[in-house]
Write an enzyme that holds these catalytic residues in place. Structure first.
Site, PDB file in Angstrom:
ATOM      1  N   TYR A  46       0.851  -1.204   0.000  1.00 44.79           N
ATOM      2  CA  TYR A  46       0.000   0.000   0.000  1.00 44.79           C
ATOM      3  C   TYR A  46       0.876   1.239   0.000  1.00 44.79           C
ATOM      4  O   TYR A  46       1.858   1.296   0.743  1.00 44.79           O
ATOM      5  CB  TYR A  46      -0.902   0.022   1.242  1.00 44.79           C
ATOM      6  N   GLU A  48      -0.648   4.743  -0.404  1.00 47.20           N
ATOM      7  CA  GLU A  48      -1.506   5.930  -0.609  1.00 47.20           C
ATOM      8  C   GLU A  48      -0.699   7.192  -0.377  1.00 47.20           C
ATOM      9  O   GLU A  48       0.065   7.295   0.584  1.00 47.20           O
ATOM     10  CB  GLU A  48      -2.694   5.884   0.345  1.00 47.20           C
ATOM     11  N   ASP A 196      -6.014  13.461 -25.713  1.00 46.49           N
ATOM     12  CA  ASP A 196      -6.046  12.060 -25.288  1.00 46.49           C
ATOM     13  C   ASP A 196      -5.283  11.274 -26.354  1.00 46.49           C
ATOM     14  O   ASP A 196      -5.814  10.979 -27.426  1.00 46.49           O
ATOM     15  CB  ASP A 196      -7.512  11.604 -25.187  1.00 46.49           C
ATOM     16  N   THR A 222      -3.267   6.266 -22.184  1.00 44.73           N
ATOM     17  CA  THR A 222      -3.164   4.931 -21.613  1.00 44.73           C
ATOM     18  C   THR A 222      -1.809   4.402 -22.063  1.00 44.73           C
ATOM     19  O   THR A 222      -1.165   4.967 -22.944  1.00 44.73           O
ATOM     20  CB  THR A 222      -4.307   4.004 -22.088  1.00 44.73           C
ATOM     21  N   LYS A 225      -1.522   0.589 -25.439  1.00 50.02           N
ATOM     22  CA  LYS A 225      -1.861   0.477 -26.871  1.00 50.02           C
ATOM     23  C   LYS A 225      -0.546   0.522 -27.656  1.00 50.02           C
ATOM     24  O   LYS A 225       0.277  -0.376 -27.488  1.00 50.02           O
ATOM     25  CB  LYS A 225      -2.854   1.568 -27.241  1.00 50.02           C
ATOM     26  N   ARG A 231      -1.702  -2.322 -18.764  1.00 49.78           N
ATOM     27  CA  ARG A 231      -2.909  -1.485 -18.785  1.00 49.78           C
ATOM     28  C   ARG A 231      -2.800  -0.468 -17.653  1.00 49.78           C
ATOM     29  O   ARG A 231      -2.786  -0.827 -16.484  1.00 49.78           O
ATOM     30  CB  ARG A 231      -4.155  -2.359 -18.608  1.00 49.78           C
TER      31      ARG A 231
HETATM   32  N1  DSN Z   1     -11.528   0.680 -25.515  1.00 49.22           N
HETATM   33  C1  DSN Z   1     -10.404   1.402 -26.096  1.00 49.22           C
HETATM   34  C2  DSN Z   1     -10.312   1.204 -27.558  1.00 49.22           C
HETATM   35  O1  DSN Z   1     -10.510   0.077 -27.972  1.00 49.22           O
HETATM   36  O2  DSN Z   1     -10.014   2.114 -28.300  1.00 49.22           O
HETATM   37  C3  DSN Z   1     -10.416   2.818 -25.731  1.00 49.22           C
HETATM   38  O3  DSN Z   1     -10.496   2.930 -24.352  1.00 49.22           O
END
Ligand code: DSN
Length: 406
Positions: A46, A48, A196, A222, A225, A231
């Site tokens: 933990y 925090e 984004d 994120t 990708k 993730r």
């Molecule tokens: N679900 C993602 C995508 O497939 O683009 C975006 O969060």
């Protein structure tokens, strides 16, 4: 593993992943180092709070880890810690966007984002998302003819609606975004610019796509990708906004950060700084263009006529096939895609008019233009309903030749 049931599921999933051609644009194939960090002993702890200001003892190594992850994140995108801050604690993209809005946009104010069915994201203010319930979404679209962003129209909508924040960066838009134009549109109405870059962060890191940082106030991404990490999500913000954002991430929205996830992100950020990653990012786009070009050659309609990224939107409805049917038929032979709406879709999101393809995963597995042309041929044959069994065998053979990262 002692838990035989879970062990079996992991093995089955591993077998599934290696035996298919994965064209899901938001997925990738992580390195063994990323997975090792994710499964590390950091999971037990933990923490925090933030480095040197925790609510639990025993955080000396987690402090070092979080500072290292932040330093690597800033370095990867060429940012100075004097002007930019970064928060590495968000669990994923949607909570990260929520944190940004809570920090910087008054409740009830307007957020301007690309309409979901034209390639936007739920967390850009869509009504079914919390972001569309707490704030008001002002949606913009793409031009009906070119299927690309129309900056004059976006500017007109902004003038009329006076949003507090404009989101640029999408989940199903394959062209270069003119961040400078978004900045000018936002400046005209006193709005903030949030980029984004979840889908194209790896391309920015590899210098294969324009950087949004010179024009944005906040950049969220994120990490799983094109960036090829676990993730998770990162929020970059100009220094004047960082403290507010940090306070919303913790204690506003989240509890303890997932230190194992931060460790895995740090590994991915280091991997993305290598010359090999730059080559990788460029190859993703070359592969997407080869796949898209060959599909066009077979007579398929590509939304907007092509791609500048890892992503391709294919209009299946022109051949009277729905996106869901296309996706199911492809999965039958081992090609994994997702059904997707196309701009001005006349069908429902549950069974839209297209499919979305992406080349991040197959490029990680070492495939190049010749394999993209083969895959385009497979897709064409499957969607036309011919040679299904033959294609299935060819897909299995191709997947076997290009195993996942070790
Ligand atoms: N679900 C993602 C995508 O497939 O683009 C975006 O969060």
């Amino acid at each position: 593993m002692k838990d035989k049931h879970i062990d079996k599921l992991i093995k089955n999933e591993s077998k599934r992943q290696t035996s298919v051609i994965n064209l899901i644009a938001s997925e990738n194939d992580t390195s063994a180092d990323v997975r090792e960090a994710l499964g590390s002993i950091f999971v037990n702890k933990y923490a925090e709070g933030y480095p040197k200001a925790r609510y639990y003892g025993g955080n000396e190594y987690i402090d070092e880890l979080e500072e290292l992850a932040k330093a690597r994140a800033l370095k990867l995108f060429g940012l100075s810690s004097k002007t930019w801050g970064v928060n590495v604690q968000p669990y994923s993209g949607s909570p990260a966007n929520l944190a940004i809005y809570f920090a910087l946009v008054s409740v009830g104010a307007k957020i301007m984002g690309l309409e979901l069915t034209m390639g936007g994201h739920l967390s850009h203010g869509h009504k079914v998302s919390m972001t569309g319930k707490v704030w008001q979404q002002v949606a913009y679209g793409v031009d009906k003819k070119t299927e690309m962003l129309d900056y004059d129209e976006i500017g007109r909508i902004a003038q009329k609606e006076k949003p507090a924040l404009i989101v640029a960066g999408f989940t199903a838009y394959s062209r270069i975004i003119d961040f400078k134009k978004f900045r000018a549109i936002a400046d005209n109405v006193g709005a903030l610019v949030l980029v984004d870059m979840s889908h194209f962060a790896g391309l920015v890191a590899g210098k294969a796509y324009p950087s949004p940082f010179p024009y944005a106030d906040i950049v969220m991404t994120t990490t799983h990708k094109t960036l090829r990490g676990p993730r998770s999500a990162l929020i970059f913000s100009k220094k004047e906004f960082s403290e507010k954002i940090d306070k919303v991430v913790f204690p506003g929205l989240q509890g303890g950060p997932h230190a194992n996830q931060i460790a895995a992100v740090a590994v991915a950020l280091q991997e993305a700084q290598s010359p090999a990653f730059k080559k990788y990012a460029k190859q993703i786009i070359k592969n997407a263009r080869a796949l898209s070009g060959e599909l066009s050659h077979y007579g398929w309609r590509i939304v907007s006529g092509g791609t500048d990224t890892h992503l391709i939107l294919l209009d299946t409805q022109v051949q009277d096939i729905s996106g869901a049917r296309a996706s199911d038929a492809l999965e039958e032979v081992g090609i994994i895609v997702n059904k997707n709406t196309i701009p001005y879709d006349t069908r429902s999101p549950r069974d839209p008019s297209g499919i979305r393809l992406g080349t991040a995963d197959v490029t990680t597995r070492g495939m190049r233009e010749p394999q993209m042309r083969m895959i385009a041929g497979f897709i064409d044959e499957v969607l036309r309903g011919i040679h299904g069994d033959v294609v299935k065998k060819s897909v299995a053979r191709l997947a076997k030749q290009f195993p996942q990262q070790k």
